[in-house]
Write a protein that holds these residues in place. Structure first.
Motif, PDB file in Angstrom:
ATOM      1  N   THR A  15      33.794  40.971  37.390  1.00 15.47           N
ATOM      2  CA  THR A  15      33.074  41.650  38.628  1.00 15.47           C
ATOM      3  C   THR A  15      33.418  40.945  39.860  1.00 15.47           C
ATOM      4  N   LEU A  28      33.085  36.153  38.293  1.00 10.73           N
ATOM      5  CA  LEU A  28      31.955  36.480  37.189  1.00 10.73           C
ATOM      6  C   LEU A  28      32.589  37.074  36.031  1.00 10.73           C
ATOM      7  N   SER A  32      29.359  36.378  30.020  1.00 17.83           N
ATOM      8  CA  SER A  32      28.340  35.885  30.611  1.00 17.83           C
ATOM      9  C   SER A  32      28.827  34.328  30.792  1.00 17.83           C
ATOM     10  N   SER A  51      24.294  35.372  32.911  1.00 18.32           N
ATOM     11  CA  SER A  51      24.711  37.017  33.137  1.00 18.32           C
ATOM     12  C   SER A  51      24.290  37.225  34.474  1.00 18.32           C
ATOM     13  N   PHE A  52      25.351  37.329  35.524  1.00 16.65           N
ATOM     14  CA  PHE A  52      25.380  37.575  36.591  1.00 16.65           C
ATOM     15  C   PHE A  52      26.157  38.726  37.228  1.00 16.65           C
ATOM     16  N   SER A  53      25.891  39.545  38.304  1.00 13.24           N
ATOM     17  CA  SER A  53      26.548  40.518  38.547  1.00 13.24           C
ATOM     18  C   SER A  53      27.285  40.341  40.193  1.00 13.24           C
ATOM     19  N   ARG A  54      26.841  39.644  40.978  1.00  8.72           N
ATOM     20  CA  ARG A  54      27.091  39.451  42.340  1.00  8.72           C
ATOM     21  C   ARG A  54      27.436  37.847  42.533  1.00  8.72           C
ATOM     22  N   SER A  66      23.826  35.986  41.413  1.00  7.48           N
ATOM     23  CA  SER A  66      22.563  36.945  41.406  1.00  7.48           C
ATOM     24  C   SER A  66      22.804  37.981  40.264  1.00  7.48           C
ATOM     25  N   ASN A  67      21.737  38.398  39.831  1.00  9.76           N
ATOM     26  CA  ASN A  67      21.801  39.811  38.876  1.00  9.76           C
ATOM     27  C   ASN A  67      20.622  40.547  39.389  1.00  9.76           C
ATOM     28  N   GLN A  68      20.180  41.714  38.793  1.00 13.52           N
ATOM     29  CA  GLN A  68      19.327  42.685  39.300  1.00 13.52           C
ATOM     30  C   GLN A  68      18.059  41.949  39.978  1.00 13.52           C
ATOM     31  N   THR A  69      17.416  40.949  39.239  1.00 13.49           N
ATOM     32  CA  THR A  69      16.205  40.767  39.648  1.00 13.49           C
ATOM     33  C   THR A  69      15.990  39.344  40.131  1.00 13.49           C
ATOM     34  N   ASN A  90      15.597  45.594  42.633  1.00 19.22           N
ATOM     35  CA  ASN A  90      17.158  45.954  42.502  1.00 19.22           C
ATOM     36  C   ASN A  90      18.023  45.219  43.446  1.00 19.22           C
TER      37      ASN A  90
END
Length: 266
Positions: A15, A28, A32, A51-54, A66-69, A90
């Motif tokens: 990502t 990322l 994971s 497990s990160f998305s940003r 970071s992730n969603q939370t 979010n």
């Protein structure tokens, strides 16, 4: 006795990506893992897990992941992960200000929060609706993609929030070296002056990532075209790479070559 020196992996649904202080790519990975690419035809080196998305650059030694939370600090040298922010609904991004503090936006709560470098909440602004992007301009002001009023808002260094541009539908922001801002959206790429005035518009079906080569050429990761595009000053473009399934971002690598993250490919 044998001990593990380095670990490598294959790319799997990558990502976000940024470059470190020496030009290596930090990605990322979908398995994971946080990986480092040091050049063309090199294996992705595992430097961390989670497990990160940003991901966003912070200092020469650290990035914000970071992730969603949650938002956490990742040390590129040691692999240590330090929790900073939790309990978000979010999370749509975290960035570091010049004074070392951290700004986050939570589109689930329609708020923007300010934290010290250690993750202590110092201020919160709730006048945004569905915020979805962050960028620091050349003057250190924070530019936010806002859902209502639809457009871009500016958070000045003195904390005052004001309208920056009425351009709508923005999905990606990138700062130019001359202080202008590139804003990608479905249908075109808009160039905004440092004061938010729209200057040029280049047709583009869906710009999910924008970057400049060392000679100033605009590179675009196009989701709809499934390709990496090279744009000329007149708005014409050529395909540099095709067959991409879900192009999400583009960065210039250590040798000046563009790298694209493609979420649905390995």
């Amino acid at each position: 006795d044998l001990s593990l020196d380095k670990q490598f992996t294959t790319l799997s649904s990558p990502t976000g990506l940024v470059t470190d202080s020496v030009g290596n790519l930090i990605l990322l990975n979908g398995n994971s893992r946080i990986v480092r690419l040091s050049g063309v035809n090199t294996l992705p080196e595992v430097i961390g897990s989670g497990s990160f998305s940003r991901i966003a650059q912070e200092t020469a030694q650290t990035v914000l992941v970071s992730n969603q939370t949650t938002v956490q600090r990742f040390n590129l040298a040691t692999g240590a992960v330090t929790p900073l922010v939790s309990g978000m609904l979010n999370n749509y991004g975290a960035v570091r200000r010049t004074d070392g503090s951290i700004v986050t936006i939570d589109s689930g709560r329609n708020e923007m929060s300010f934290y010290t470098a250690t993750g202590v909440l110092s201020d919160r602004f709730v006048g945004l609706v569905n915020p979805k992007g962050l960028l620091f301009d050349a003057g250190g002001n924070l530019v936010v993609v806002n859902g209502s009023p639809n457009g871009l808002s500016k958070v000045r260094t003195d904390g005052r929030v004001e309208s920056f541009s009425s351009v709508t539908g923005i999905t990606y922001l990138a700062l130019e070296t001359n202080g202008n801002i590139l804003a990608g959206r479905s249908g075109d790429i808009v160039t905004l002056s440092a004061s938010g005035v729209q200057q040029t518009t280049i047709p583009s079906s869906s710009a999910y990532g924008l970057a400049r080569t060392p000679d100033g050429t605009l590179m675009v990761a196009s989701f709809a075209d499934g390709a990496l595009l090279r744009y000329a000053p007149d708005g014409s473009y050529t395909k540099v790479a095709s067959g991409l399934s879900n192009a999400r971002d583009v960065e210039m690598g250590p040798n000046g070559s563009p790298y694209v993250s493609d979420y649905t490919r390995e």
